[in-house]
Scaffold this motif. Structure first.
Motif, PDB file in Angstrom:
ATOM      1  N   GLN A   1      36.390  53.308 -26.613  1.00  0.00           N
ATOM      2  CA  GLN A   1      36.646  52.134 -25.800  1.00  0.00           C
ATOM      3  C   GLN A   1      36.664  52.535 -24.324  1.00  0.00           C
ATOM      4  O   GLN A   1      36.927  53.693 -23.983  1.00  0.00           O
ATOM      5  CB  GLN A   1      37.996  51.509 -26.181  1.00  0.00           C
ATOM      6  CG  GLN A   1      38.061  51.038 -27.617  1.00  0.00           C
ATOM      7  CD  GLN A   1      37.022  49.972 -27.924  1.00  0.00           C
ATOM      8  OE1 GLN A   1      36.931  48.954 -27.230  1.00  0.00           O
ATOM      9  NE2 GLN A   1      36.216  50.209 -28.952  1.00  0.00           N
ATOM     10  N   PRO A   2      36.377  51.608 -23.413  1.00  0.00           N
ATOM     11  CA  PRO A   2      36.470  51.939 -21.988  1.00  0.00           C
ATOM     12  C   PRO A   2      37.839  52.510 -21.658  1.00  0.00           C
ATOM     13  O   PRO A   2      38.873  51.994 -22.092  1.00  0.00           O
ATOM     14  CB  PRO A   2      36.242  50.578 -21.308  1.00  0.00           C
ATOM     15  CG  PRO A   2      35.405  49.809 -22.279  1.00  0.00           C
ATOM     16  CD  PRO A   2      35.907  50.221 -23.641  1.00  0.00           C
ATOM     17  N   GLY A   3      37.825  53.616 -20.918  1.00  0.00           N
ATOM     18  CA  GLY A   3      39.072  54.273 -20.545  1.00  0.00           C
ATOM     19  C   GLY A   3      39.515  55.366 -21.496  1.00  0.00           C
ATOM     20  O   GLY A   3      40.477  56.089 -21.192  1.00  0.00           O
TER      21      GLY A   3
ATOM     22  N   ILE B   1      28.106  55.533 -20.325  1.00  0.00           N
ATOM     23  CA  ILE B   1      27.700  54.172 -20.691  1.00  0.00           C
ATOM     24  C   ILE B   1      28.848  53.446 -21.388  1.00  0.00           C
ATOM     25  O   ILE B   1      29.091  52.248 -21.156  1.00  0.00           O
ATOM     26  CB  ILE B   1      26.450  54.223 -21.590  1.00  0.00           C
ATOM     27  CG1 ILE B   1      25.237  54.686 -20.780  1.00  0.00           C
ATOM     28  CG2 ILE B   1      26.176  52.868 -22.247  1.00  0.00           C
ATOM     29  CD1 ILE B   1      24.038  55.045 -21.624  1.00  0.00           C
ATOM     30  N   ALA B   2      29.586  54.185 -22.244  1.00  0.00           N
ATOM     31  CA  ALA B   2      30.694  53.578 -22.991  1.00  0.00           C
ATOM     32  C   ALA B   2      31.920  53.342 -22.126  1.00  0.00           C
ATOM     33  O   ALA B   2      32.853  52.652 -22.555  1.00  0.00           O
ATOM     34  CB  ALA B   2      31.055  54.464 -24.182  1.00  0.00           C
TER      35      ALA B   2
ATOM     36  N   GLY C   1      17.287  53.018 -16.416  1.00  0.00           N
ATOM     37  CA  GLY C   1      17.897  53.981 -15.517  1.00  0.00           C
ATOM     38  C   GLY C   1      19.304  54.390 -15.880  1.00  0.00           C
ATOM     39  O   GLY C   1      19.994  55.046 -15.093  1.00  0.00           O
ATOM     40  N   LYS C   2      19.748  54.054 -17.095  1.00  0.00           N
ATOM     41  CA  LYS C   2      21.115  54.339 -17.503  1.00  0.00           C
ATOM     42  C   LYS C   2      21.249  55.614 -18.337  1.00  0.00           C
ATOM     43  O   LYS C   2      22.376  56.038 -18.635  1.00  0.00           O
ATOM     44  CB  LYS C   2      21.684  53.147 -18.284  1.00  0.00           C
ATOM     45  CG  LYS C   2      21.782  51.867 -17.466  1.00  0.00           C
ATOM     46  CD  LYS C   2      22.344  50.724 -18.299  1.00  0.00           C
ATOM     47  CE  LYS C   2      22.465  49.445 -17.476  1.00  0.00           C
ATOM     48  NZ  LYS C   2      22.996  48.319 -18.294  1.00  0.00           N
ATOM     49  N   PHE C   3      20.129  56.193 -18.736  1.00  0.00           N
ATOM     50  CA  PHE C   3      20.140  57.409 -19.546  1.00  0.00           C
ATOM     51  C   PHE C   3      19.078  58.336 -18.967  1.00  0.00           C
ATOM     52  O   PHE C   3      18.000  58.517 -19.525  1.00  0.00           O
ATOM     53  CB  PHE C   3      19.837  57.066 -21.015  1.00  0.00           C
ATOM     54  CG  PHE C   3      20.194  58.142 -22.010  1.00  0.00           C
ATOM     55  CD1 PHE C   3      21.492  58.260 -22.487  1.00  0.00           C
ATOM     56  CD2 PHE C   3      19.231  59.020 -22.484  1.00  0.00           C
ATOM     57  CE1 PHE C   3      21.819  59.238 -23.424  1.00  0.00           C
ATOM     58  CE2 PHE C   3      19.555  60.001 -23.409  1.00  0.00           C
ATOM     59  CZ  PHE C   3      20.849  60.115 -23.888  1.00  0.00           C
ATOM     60  N   PRO C   4      19.370  58.938 -17.811  1.00  0.00           N
ATOM     61  CA  PRO C   4      18.357  59.694 -17.060  1.00  0.00           C
ATOM     62  C   PRO C   4      18.064  61.063 -17.672  1.00  0.00           C
ATOM     63  O   PRO C   4      18.348  62.109 -17.087  1.00  0.00           O
ATOM     64  CB  PRO C   4      18.972  59.803 -15.665  1.00  0.00           C
ATOM     65  CG  PRO C   4      20.449  59.773 -15.917  1.00  0.00           C
ATOM     66  CD  PRO C   4      20.656  58.847 -17.077  1.00  0.00           C
TER      67      PRO C   4
ATOM     68  N   ALA D   1      24.073  61.590 -28.029  1.00  0.00           N
ATOM     69  CA  ALA D   1      24.389  60.197 -27.720  1.00  0.00           C
ATOM     70  C   ALA D   1      24.909  59.463 -28.942  1.00  0.00           C
ATOM     71  O   ALA D   1      25.821  58.633 -28.849  1.00  0.00           O
ATOM     72  CB  ALA D   1      23.150  59.494 -27.164  1.00  0.00           C
ATOM     73  N   GLY D   2      24.332  59.757 -30.105  1.00  0.00           N
ATOM     74  CA  GLY D   2      24.777  59.092 -31.326  1.00  0.00           C
ATOM     75  C   GLY D   2      26.180  59.481 -31.729  1.00  0.00           C
ATOM     76  O   GLY D   2      26.931  58.652 -32.267  1.00  0.00           O
TER      77      GLY D   2
END
Length: 369
Positions: free
Chosen positions: A184-186, A207-208, A330-333, A174-175
């Protein structure tokens, strides 16, 4: 105090649960009652002598538990606090002085040599030393001793038994995405190898807002879980020789980011070749000395970057609580990649980890201890 720990008596020997003596904490140390500990290949590499560390030894470096006792100088933790035990650093080298703890110049010695920095050991049996400061914790035991600065306090409403893997595989994957790449998104991303590190990176990429997210592996069950966790595309690498072409069909021109967890030269080269101009490829796996990858210079002259990352370039006391918040939300299951084992079944966990059956084995310690 008396504890139960998994001891490896000699190179590649099985883990054996034994009664050991754990020394009392020094002023800056804490004793943690281990609730659960993740297992990863680094532990098995230690067992198998990759690091030239001494035996008998106790491994484990993804421990989560409850503070049992604290040294006289400890101020940030008290008995009853929930903690994750993270990686060690010296605090004095040039990199540590710039808060780049993951690149501590003495980090490998602190992680692998089975002793405190001053050469003392933490555990013993019948007066003889047991080398047990693996990552300055050795969490394959009912209790572990670590320094205050390596123990990260976490919220008590989080499920403690799933938090141990954040210490290594979770924050490494994740790091790499959230701390180092900062997409960036996309932005497009290809992940080569979706074990525990790769899946952690994948969840962070979702998430990103990365899109597409391409997961590449040789295990069908890992690819299925990658889809469930946010991969937009999956590629089975088994027997394939045109993986780069498949990625470029998904992301015309190549991906902006590629991440390799395999540390296999041929796979790392594919990850580099999948990049668009200006793209970045990150190596997270640990390759043996002498592993070479050749890349044509004109290809790199288009602004492409290759780099390695350790421990997700994380500041653990900031980043691990952030991941815990994401778990609770609930975003990092992370639980979806965990398989639990009783501590007594540690050798089965090691076997199923090496076979690729268990993506992230987690050992539950006996509650009676």
């Amino acid at each position: 105090m008396q504890i139960t720990a998994a001891v490896v008596s000699e190179r590649s020997a099985p883990f054996a649960l034994e009664q050991l003596e754990l020394c009392p904490p020094r002023p800056d140390e804490v004793i943690v009652r281990v609730v659960a500990s993740g297992m990863c290949q680094t532990d098995l590499h230690g067992r198998d002598g990759y690091f030239a560390s001494p035996y008998p030894a106790v491994y484990g470096h993804e421990g989560a538990g409850v503070i049992h006792a604290a040294g006289s100088a400890v101020r940030s933790l008290v008995p009853g606090d929930h903690v994750v035990m993270s990686f060690p650093w010296c605090g004095t080298c040039p990199n540590c002085q710039q808060h780049k703890y993951c690149y501590c110049m003495h980090g490998r010695r602190l992680k692998m040599h089975g002793r405190r920095a001053d050469g003392s050991t933490l555990m013993s049996k019948r007066g003889g030393p047991v080398f047990s400061a693996f990552f300055q914790q050795s969490s394959f035991g009912t209790y572990a001793l670590t320094q205050e600065r390596y123990a990260v306090k976490v919220r008590k409403d989080a499920p403690l038994e799933v938090l141990g893997p954040l210490a290594c595989s979770g924050q490494t994957g994740a790091g790499a995405v959230l701390n180092a790449m900062q997409p960036q998104p996309g932005d497009s991303l290809a992940i080569f190898g979706v074990g525990a590190v790769g899946l952690s990176a994948l969840m962070a990429a979702k998430i990103a807002g990365c899109d597409p997210i391409v997961a590449i592996d040789v295990h069908a069950h890992r690819l299925a879980l990658a889809r469930e966790l946010g991969a937009t595309h999956t590629i089975d690498h088994s027997g394939r020789d045109k993986v780069v072409d498949e990625i470029r069909a998904i992301a015309p021109g190549g991906v902006r980011y590629a991440l390799d967890t395999s540390a296999l030269a041929s796979v790392f080269r594919e990850a580099i070749e999948a990049l668009m101009p200006g793209g970045t490829c990150v190596l997270l796996g640990s390759a043996p000395p002498g592993t070479d990858v050749s890349i044509e210079m004109p290809f790199l002259q288009q602004g492409r970057t290759m780099r390695g990352i350790v421990q997700g370039e994380s500041l653990p006391k900031e980043f691990i609580p952030r991941l815990v918040d994401l778990i609770v939300a609930g975003k990092f299951p992370i639980h979806k990649m965990i398989k639990f084992y009783d501590f007594a079944d540690i050798n089965l966990a090691a076997q199923e980890s090496s076979a690729g059956i268990a993506i992230k084995p987690v050992l539950r310690m006996p509650e009676s201890e």
